[in-house]
Write an enzyme that holds these catalytic residues in place. Sequence first.
Site, PDB file in Angstrom:
ATOM      1  N   ASP A  12      -6.203  -4.888   0.116  1.00 24.13           N
ATOM      2  CA  ASP A  12      -7.308  -5.183   1.056  1.00 24.13           C
ATOM      3  C   ASP A  12      -7.963  -6.524   0.704  1.00 24.13           C
ATOM      4  O   ASP A  12      -8.653  -7.119   1.535  1.00 24.13           O
ATOM      5  CB  ASP A  12      -8.400  -4.107   0.970  1.00 24.13           C
ATOM      6  CG  ASP A  12      -7.916  -2.727   1.374  1.00 24.13           C
ATOM      7  OD1 ASP A  12      -7.248  -2.633   2.416  1.00 24.13           O
ATOM      8  OD2 ASP A  12      -8.199  -1.760   0.647  1.00 24.13           O
TER       9      ASP A  12
ATOM     10  N   ASP B  94      -0.768  -5.074   2.931  1.00 25.05           N
ATOM     11  CA  ASP B  94      -1.308  -3.886   3.601  1.00 25.05           C
ATOM     12  C   ASP B  94      -0.734  -3.880   5.022  1.00 25.05           C
ATOM     13  O   ASP B  94      -1.100  -4.715   5.842  1.00 25.05           O
ATOM     14  CB  ASP B  94      -2.838  -3.933   3.640  1.00 25.05           C
ATOM     15  CG  ASP B  94      -3.431  -2.594   4.068  1.00 25.05           C
ATOM     16  OD1 ASP B  94      -2.688  -1.777   4.640  1.00 25.05           O
ATOM     17  OD2 ASP B  94      -4.634  -2.377   3.836  1.00 25.05           O
TER      18      ASP B  94
ATOM     19  N   ILE C 142      -0.997  -1.718   7.580  1.00 22.75           N
ATOM     20  CA  ILE C 142      -2.048  -1.450   8.576  1.00 22.75           C
ATOM     21  C   ILE C 142      -3.354  -1.285   7.827  1.00 22.75           C
ATOM     22  O   ILE C 142      -3.564  -0.284   7.123  1.00 22.75           O
ATOM     23  CB  ILE C 142      -1.797  -0.167   9.401  1.00 22.75           C
ATOM     24  CG1 ILE C 142      -0.454  -0.198  10.117  1.00 22.75           C
ATOM     25  CG2 ILE C 142      -2.933   0.022  10.427  1.00 22.75           C
ATOM     26  CD1 ILE C 142      -0.182   1.022  11.020  1.00 22.75           C
ATOM     27  N   ASP C 143      -4.237  -2.257   7.929  1.00 18.88           N
ATOM     28  CA  ASP C 143      -5.568  -2.081   7.363  1.00 18.88           C
ATOM     29  C   ASP C 143      -6.470  -1.605   8.488  1.00 18.88           C
ATOM     30  O   ASP C 143      -6.613  -2.274   9.513  1.00 18.88           O
ATOM     31  CB  ASP C 143      -6.115  -3.368   6.752  1.00 18.88           C
ATOM     32  CG  ASP C 143      -7.480  -3.091   6.145  1.00 18.88           C
ATOM     33  OD1 ASP C 143      -7.603  -2.079   5.441  1.00 18.88           O
ATOM     34  OD2 ASP C 143      -8.420  -3.849   6.423  1.00 18.88           O
TER      35      ASP C 143
ATOM     36  N   GLU D  64       0.819  -1.208   0.000  1.00 23.36           N
ATOM     37  CA  GLU D  64       0.000   0.000   0.000  1.00 23.36           C
ATOM     38  C   GLU D  64       0.855   1.263   0.000  1.00 23.36           C
ATOM     39  O   GLU D  64       0.640   2.164  -0.798  1.00 23.36           O
ATOM     40  CB  GLU D  64      -0.934   0.014   1.224  1.00 23.36           C
ATOM     41  CG  GLU D  64      -1.730   1.308   1.306  1.00 23.36           C
ATOM     42  CD  GLU D  64      -2.860   1.302   2.314  1.00 23.36           C
ATOM     43  OE1 GLU D  64      -2.783   0.567   3.306  1.00 23.36           O
ATOM     44  OE2 GLU D  64      -3.819   2.057   2.089  1.00 23.36           O
TER      45      GLU D  64
ATOM     46  N   THR E 133      -6.287   2.085   9.040  1.00 28.24           N
ATOM     47  CA  THR E 133      -5.425   3.174   9.528  1.00 28.24           C
ATOM     48  C   THR E 133      -6.235   4.224  10.282  1.00 28.24           C
ATOM     49  O   THR E 133      -5.776   4.742  11.307  1.00 28.24           O
ATOM     50  CB  THR E 133      -4.640   3.806   8.362  1.00 28.24           C
ATOM     51  OG1 THR E 133      -3.856   2.785   7.744  1.00 28.24           O
ATOM     52  CG2 THR E 133      -3.726   4.924   8.842  1.00 28.24           C
TER      53      THR E 133
HETATM   54  C1  IPD Z   1      -8.865   0.957   4.188  1.00 32.14           C
HETATM   55  C2  IPD Z   1      -9.809   0.459   5.245  1.00 32.14           C
HETATM   56  C3  IPD Z   1     -11.148   1.118   5.075  1.00 32.14           C
HETATM   57  C4  IPD Z   1     -11.722   0.854   3.698  1.00 32.14           C
HETATM   58  C5  IPD Z   1     -10.731   1.229   2.623  1.00 32.14           C
HETATM   59  C6  IPD Z   1      -9.390   0.556   2.852  1.00 32.14           C
HETATM   60  P1  IPD Z   1      -6.319   1.235   4.960  1.00 32.14           P
HETATM   61  O1  IPD Z   1      -7.595   0.402   4.328  1.00 32.14           O
HETATM   62  O2  IPD Z   1      -9.958  -0.930   5.181  1.00 32.14           O
HETATM   63  O3  IPD Z   1     -12.056   0.661   6.015  1.00 32.14           O
HETATM   64  O4  IPD Z   1     -12.884   1.603   3.509  1.00 32.14           O
HETATM   65  O5  IPD Z   1     -11.242   0.830   1.385  1.00 32.14           O
HETATM   66  O6  IPD Z   1      -8.491   0.929   1.828  1.00 32.14           O
HETATM   67  O7  IPD Z   1      -6.146   2.472   4.114  1.00 32.14           O
HETATM   68  O8  IPD Z   1      -6.656   1.536   6.352  1.00 32.14           O
HETATM   69  O9  IPD Z   1      -5.206   0.258   4.789  1.00 32.14           O
END
Ligand code: IPD
Length: 277
Positions: free
Chosen positions: A220, A90, A92-93, A70, A95
């Site tokens: 994701d 990813d 930190i999913d 990411e 964030t």
């Molecule tokens: C995001 C989160 C968020 C979702 C986004 C993702 P990130 O990932 O999962 O809930 O709505 O589509 O990209 O940016 O925190 O790694």
Amino acid sequence: GGDPWKECMEMAVQLARRAGQIIKKALTEEKHVSTKTSAADLVTETDNFVENVIISALKEKFPSHRFIGEESTAAGSKCVLTDSPTWIIDPIDGTCNFVHRFPTVAVSIGFAVNQELEFGVIYHCTEERLYTGRRGQGAFCNEKRLQVSKETDKSKALILTEIGPKRDPETLKLFLGNMESLLKAKVHGIRVIGSSTLALCHLASGAADAYYQFGLHCWDLAAATVIIREAGGIVIDTSGGPLDLMSCRVIAAGTKEMAMFLAQEIQTIHYTRDDEN
Ligand code: IPD
């Protein structure tokens, strides 16, 4: 004989746990937050640090492999899936959750060869739950085998979604319109937990019946897709056709009926593809 990617998966598990410890510790500390594609698209020093920890360790062990991360992508790296063994990460999913100390935060590591997803590892950092899926070998949370919900009746469905980064009036109208359609169709409920990967792990666990989203990314989806399919679930495009990992949209469900219900009900929200950025 044996599993050619076993060593890779073991390394992914180790690194996800190590990253999870770093994230758990950083959760309560002071953070420096920046924005990326929108005011709601956040990144911290920990995202970059963790991605670097994971990718540098993997590069050392598997120098010929390719990487999609990411934060590397945000920094300008190309996001294309070739036939080479490719790690899709990813760091930190969730964030935004991380920034707010909302304890729904994960590390996600997926792995594809010949453009086919081989395994996925997702680690829930605060609850120390490790979700894994290996193509042909099932999906697990810690030691427990995962099985999706078999619900086919929309009026008994618990549905998960995520908001996505775009907040312009047209996007919001479509996003809220989709929720309205589902509520009018009398589903049991809709939940937004702030982490696509953990929402998809709930689906794999049978804790929800369906998931849909526009505006998520290949990092994701990669790991979670293997986990859901190995738990007996369906992961497809929002049109009802086959999944396209780079399309930034998805429907996942426990049953074909539930997936098709969503495909019929929801309107498309346009996002630029991951491989067109
Ligand atoms: C995001 C989160 C968020 C979702 C986004 C993702 P990130 O990932 O999962 O809930 O709505 O589509 O990209 O940016 O925190 O790694």
